[in-house]
Structure formats: C-alpha cells, structure tokens
Scaffold this motif. Structure first.
Motif, PDB file in Angstrom:
ATOM      1  N   LEU A   1      88.459  53.098  14.672  1.00 35.86           N
ATOM      2  CA  LEU A   1      87.353  53.283  15.612  1.00 35.86           C
ATOM      3  C   LEU A   1      86.329  54.278  15.077  1.00 35.86           C
ATOM      4  O   LEU A   1      85.123  54.135  15.305  1.00 35.86           O
ATOM      5  CB  LEU A   1      87.875  53.751  16.966  1.00 35.86           C
ATOM      6  CG  LEU A   1      88.640  52.706  17.777  1.00 35.86           C
ATOM      7  CD1 LEU A   1      89.297  53.355  18.986  1.00 35.86           C
ATOM      8  CD2 LEU A   1      87.717  51.582  18.232  1.00 35.86           C
ATOM      9  N   THR A   2      86.798  55.283  14.371  1.00 31.91           N
ATOM     10  CA  THR A   2      85.895  56.269  13.782  1.00 31.91           C
ATOM     11  C   THR A   2      85.155  55.691  12.573  1.00 31.91           C
ATOM     12  O   THR A   2      83.978  55.979  12.344  1.00 31.91           O
ATOM     13  CB  THR A   2      86.684  57.517  13.358  1.00 31.91           C
ATOM     14  OG1 THR A   2      87.350  58.056  14.494  1.00 31.91           O
ATOM     15  CG2 THR A   2      85.768  58.576  12.763  1.00 31.91           C
ATOM     16  N   MET A   3      85.844  54.840  11.827  1.00 29.85           N
ATOM     17  CA  MET A   3      85.312  54.301  10.582  1.00 29.85           C
ATOM     18  C   MET A   3      84.219  53.251  10.819  1.00 29.85           C
ATOM     19  O   MET A   3      83.252  53.168  10.064  1.00 29.85           O
ATOM     20  CB  MET A   3      86.476  53.660   9.805  1.00 29.85           C
ATOM     21  CG  MET A   3      86.165  53.164   8.415  1.00 29.85           C
ATOM     22  SD  MET A   3      87.625  52.362   7.696  1.00 29.85           S
ATOM     23  CE  MET A   3      88.889  53.603   7.952  1.00 29.85           C
ATOM     24  N   LEU A   4      84.380  52.457  11.888  1.00 28.14           N
ATOM     25  CA  LEU A   4      83.481  51.327  12.096  1.00 28.14           C
ATOM     26  C   LEU A   4      82.407  51.651  13.125  1.00 28.14           C
ATOM     27  O   LEU A   4      82.630  52.448  14.037  1.00 28.14           O
ATOM     28  CB  LEU A   4      84.282  50.108  12.556  1.00 28.14           C
ATOM     29  CG  LEU A   4      85.301  49.556  11.559  1.00 28.14           C
ATOM     30  CD1 LEU A   4      85.998  48.331  12.136  1.00 28.14           C
ATOM     31  CD2 LEU A   4      84.636  49.218  10.225  1.00 28.14           C
ATOM     32  N   PRO A   5      81.250  51.006  13.008  1.00 29.55           N
ATOM     33  CA  PRO A   5      80.203  51.223  14.011  1.00 29.55           C
ATOM     34  C   PRO A   5      80.608  50.618  15.348  1.00 29.55           C
ATOM     35  O   PRO A   5      81.477  49.732  15.409  1.00 29.55           O
ATOM     36  CB  PRO A   5      78.985  50.499  13.412  1.00 29.55           C
ATOM     37  CG  PRO A   5      79.552  49.496  12.472  1.00 29.55           C
ATOM     38  CD  PRO A   5      80.825  50.090  11.939  1.00 29.55           C
TER      39      PRO A   5
ATOM     40  N   PRO B   1      86.830  56.595  21.306  1.00 27.84           N
ATOM     41  CA  PRO B   1      85.483  56.030  21.439  1.00 27.84           C
ATOM     42  C   PRO B   1      85.483  54.502  21.450  1.00 27.84           C
ATOM     43  O   PRO B   1      86.282  53.868  20.771  1.00 27.84           O
ATOM     44  CB  PRO B   1      84.759  56.570  20.192  1.00 27.84           C
ATOM     45  CG  PRO B   1      85.851  56.860  19.211  1.00 27.84           C
ATOM     46  CD  PRO B   1      87.018  57.306  20.027  1.00 27.84           C
ATOM     47  N   ASP B   2      84.577  53.933  22.243  1.00 29.48           N
ATOM     48  CA  ASP B   2      84.276  52.495  22.217  1.00 29.48           C
ATOM     49  C   ASP B   2      85.396  51.628  22.789  1.00 29.48           C
ATOM     50  O   ASP B   2      85.345  50.403  22.673  1.00 29.48           O
ATOM     51  CB  ASP B   2      83.975  52.049  20.777  1.00 29.48           C
ATOM     52  CG  ASP B   2      83.057  50.838  20.713  1.00 29.48           C
ATOM     53  OD1 ASP B   2      82.170  50.716  21.583  1.00 29.48           O
ATOM     54  OD2 ASP B   2      83.227  50.006  19.802  1.00 29.48           O
ATOM     55  N   VAL B   3      86.420  52.225  23.415  1.00 28.24           N
ATOM     56  CA  VAL B   3      87.561  51.430  23.865  1.00 28.24           C
ATOM     57  C   VAL B   3      87.192  50.519  25.036  1.00 28.24           C
ATOM     58  O   VAL B   3      87.627  49.366  25.085  1.00 28.24           O
ATOM     59  CB  VAL B   3      88.754  52.351  24.220  1.00 28.24           C
ATOM     60  CG1 VAL B   3      89.848  51.569  24.929  1.00 28.24           C
ATOM     61  CG2 VAL B   3      89.308  52.985  22.955  1.00 28.24           C
ATOM     62  N   ILE B   4      86.391  51.020  25.984  1.00 25.80           N
ATOM     63  CA  ILE B   4      86.010  50.158  27.110  1.00 25.80           C
ATOM     64  C   ILE B   4      85.237  48.951  26.600  1.00 25.80           C
ATOM     65  O   ILE B   4      85.524  47.802  26.963  1.00 25.80           O
ATOM     66  CB  ILE B   4      85.207  50.941  28.164  1.00 25.80           C
ATOM     67  CG1 ILE B   4      86.078  52.019  28.800  1.00 25.80           C
ATOM     68  CG2 ILE B   4      84.674  49.992  29.233  1.00 25.80           C
ATOM     69  CD1 ILE B   4      85.329  52.914  29.770  1.00 25.80           C
ATOM     70  N   ALA B   5      84.265  49.185  25.730  1.00 27.65           N
ATOM     71  CA  ALA B   5      83.488  48.067  25.183  1.00 27.65           C
ATOM     72  C   ALA B   5      84.381  47.108  24.392  1.00 27.65           C
ATOM     73  O   ALA B   5      84.196  45.880  24.444  1.00 27.65           O
ATOM     74  CB  ALA B   5      82.365  48.584  24.289  1.00 27.65           C
TER      75      ALA B   5
END
Length: 375
Positions: free
Chosen positions: A252-256, A320-324
């Motif tokens: 999750l940190t590595m990818l946009p 980060p970005d888990v809901i999306a």
C-alpha cells in the motif's frame, strides 16, 4: 428514506452527510451540519468483492443453481453487495455448465460478474486447482465460454508462460475481459510481455506464484512495477493468513492510490466451522479458520480463504487506501460506475459500520438485508 451520519463521500473523505434513497438508487448526498445522526459509526459504500468462490457452506461451482444463489446472498449479508462468482479449474463440460449457471444469476441481479480462475494455469503453481483439468487454450472452448457468459465474463486468471497464452489474451481482451496474471511461474520478461498484450490485473499477488528472488525476479516485481506505472492493479488477500500485515502495508505504501484491490478468495467454508469442505473437486481441510488442501504433508497448499471482505476491512482499516481498495477501486476497474461510491445515481448499496469498522447493517439495492451474521 434518509440516513444521516459520517459517510465516505465520492471524494473519499469521511464527513457528516444525509443520504436520500429512492427505490434502489441514491438520489441525494448532502452535507449534514447538525448532530442528529441516525448512525454514530460510519456509512460506507457496499463492498465490491471481485474474487469469491462462495461462502456459508455454498459454492459457485455447485451444480444446483439455488445453492450458488445462496452463496451470493450469503456474501451480500456479510457486506459484499457486489460479487463476482469465481470458478476454479474444472473439466470443459463442468466449467461450461457453471458459466451458464452464473450467467443466469447475473441476469437475476444476484451476481455482478464471472471470474475464471483457470484452467489455463501453471502446473508448478497450481495451488489448490485440480491438476487433471489444467490445459492449454482451445479457441473452440474459449468461444463457447464467452457465449455462455452472456457478456458477464469480467476476468480470467491465467499463467502467461503456458502454450498459446498470447492467443488466449488476444481473444479475451478483444471481448473486454480483464486478464489477470496468477498461478504462474513466469519470468519477469514474460509477465512484462503479457502486460504489453493487455493483461492488467495480478491475481492475489504473492500467493500462487514464484517468489521474488534477487537474481531471478519472476512475476512479483514485474506486476508491482506495472501497478506503479498505472498499467495494472494488484489483488491482495488481506486476511492475515495469505499475507503478513507488514507485507500488505508495504504494498500500500509502495503503490499509488487506486492500484490495490482487496479480495476475499472466500470458499464455501467461509463462515463455517472447521472441518472438511470442497473447493471445486478438491478436498479441503479447515483448521483454525485456515483452509488447506486435505493431503499429507506438514503444510499443504492454502485452498482459498475463509474470511469475508468486511473482515479484511476491519483488520486493515488503519492502513492507507483500504476503504477505496474494497469499494471504489474495484468498481472503477471493472466499469461499474454506480458501485463502490456514495453519490447521486449510484445503486443504493451501503454499510453501517461501528467505529472499529465492524458491520452492523447492510443495504443492497435500497433494501436492508437482515440479519447480518456476526463476524
């Protein structure tokens, strides 16, 4: 009907809103300035699970359409209001029968697409797939499956190193099917070639593929590089069994944003007690909630998952970005513009969750699904 409370808006922010629902559709999403909320947790879009084999004791490979329908309805009640029925490797006749049946469930609105995980996989990375039915692409079979799917075939998982893989990729891309690379022992270069031909998804990254070696990088870094450059999206099974939480956090940190999709890979055993189950034709043993092939050995291959997408959301909610990654990202990837978001015109699919993201109520198509089974 109106629901008020902190909701995830179309921008991805959580803010107090009043959502108006008319029939099966969201007809208004307006800022809420007071604290007269109907719900003190969060209002989320319904979850989108694009890799799911069943649950609640039912499987999408079951020859009884009522059982397959029950698998879909079970997942709806657990928070996945949009579900693709995933099929494992099977004989040509059984696979064709299953595709026809799932197409009927899509027509009825119970499923939202079909995903073929096989039979075009690597024998060396077959995982829990029946080795008797692994095969190379046959244009006649491909055509039959496409016609039987009736336009609902959304994704096909394949190993790009198998014979005539390019033929299969070309035929499916032409029909608008997403090509997912998985159950593969392909080299970095072969994966890059497949992406250049139109492959754009990684099936459960890290699982069912050769691992990343510093002198022989294989599929994992090729798929990560494609996702980082916007050419691909990677699936992760964030259940704490298939991947360590630290691995999930690193990806999750590595990818946009918008390049990770969480999937359940749930089998019929999801939500069921430990014991003996099936994944397609393969016997599975679930111990401590972990599904493995029922065969001798200290650590037989994992055989799908027993978690639900909502379980993964709760487990990973602080990342980060888990809901999306459980809602808008998969919906956008597969062209489902009215799913995964709380906006005017979207289908009225939503979850009420508590502050720890535990599911309390589920709405699908403007109708509450009760009771919600406990996680």
């Amino acid at each position: 009907m109106q629901i008020t409370g902190p909701g995830v808006t179309a921008t991805g922010r959580i803010q107090p809103v009043t959502i108006t629902i008319t029939d099966e559709q969201i007809t208004a999403v307006e800022p809420q300035t007071g604290r007269a909320w109907d719900h003190d947790g969060f209002i989320l879009p319904g979850l989108v699970d694009t890799h799911c084999h069943g649950g609640g004791g039912f499987a999408f490979t079951d020859p009884d359409i009522e059982a397959a329908a029950s698998a879909a309805e079970y997942q709806h009640r657990r928070g996945a209001t949009t579900v693709f029925g995933s099929l494992v490797t099977a004989s040509p006749d059984d696979l064709l029968r299953s595709v026809r049946m799932l197409s009927e469930l899509c027509d009825d609105g119970l499923l939202d697409g079909i995903h073929l995980e096989g039979p075009w996989l690597s024998p060396a990375q077959r995982g829990a797939h029946d080795p008797r039915w692994l095969r190379v692409p046959d244009p006649v079979e491909i055509d039959r499956l496409l016609r039987a799917a009736g336009g609902y075939l959304r994704q096909v998982t394949l190993a790009p190193e198998i014979e005539d893989a390019d033929l299969l990729i070309d035929a499916l891309v032409e029909e608008g099917v997403h090509i997912a690379i998985g159950h593969t022992a392909a080299s970095y270069d072969v994966v890059q070639h497949a992406i250049g031909c139109g492959a754009d998804v990684a099936t459960h990254l890290f699982n069912g593929m050769d691992q990343w070696h510093h002198r022989s990088p294989g599929p994992i870094p090729a798929l990560l590089a494609a996702a980082a450059s916007g050419q691909a999206t990677v699936e992760l099974i964030g259940d704490g069994v298939h991947l360590a939480p630290e691995t999930v956090a690193a990806v999750l940190t590595m990818l946009p944003p918008g390049r990770v999709v969480f999937v359940s890979d749930a089998i019929a055993a999801a939500g069921m007690p430990d014991g003996s189950h099936l994944l397609g034709t393969m016997p599975v043993r679930v111990t401590g909630g972990v599904a493995r092939l029922d065969q001798p050995g200290d650590e037989p291959p994992l055989a799908g998952g027993t978690s639900h997408l909502a379980d993964q959301l709760r487990l990973l909610a602080g990342m980060p970005d888990v809901i999306a990654a459980t809602t808008s990202t998969p919906a956008r990837l597969y062209g489902l513009a009215d799913r995964g978001v709380l906006k005017v015109g979207a289908r009225a699919d939503l979850l009420l969750v508590d502050s720890a993201f535990g599911v309390q109520r589920v709405m699908r198509r403007g109708r509450w699904l009760d009771p919600v089974a406990s996680s």
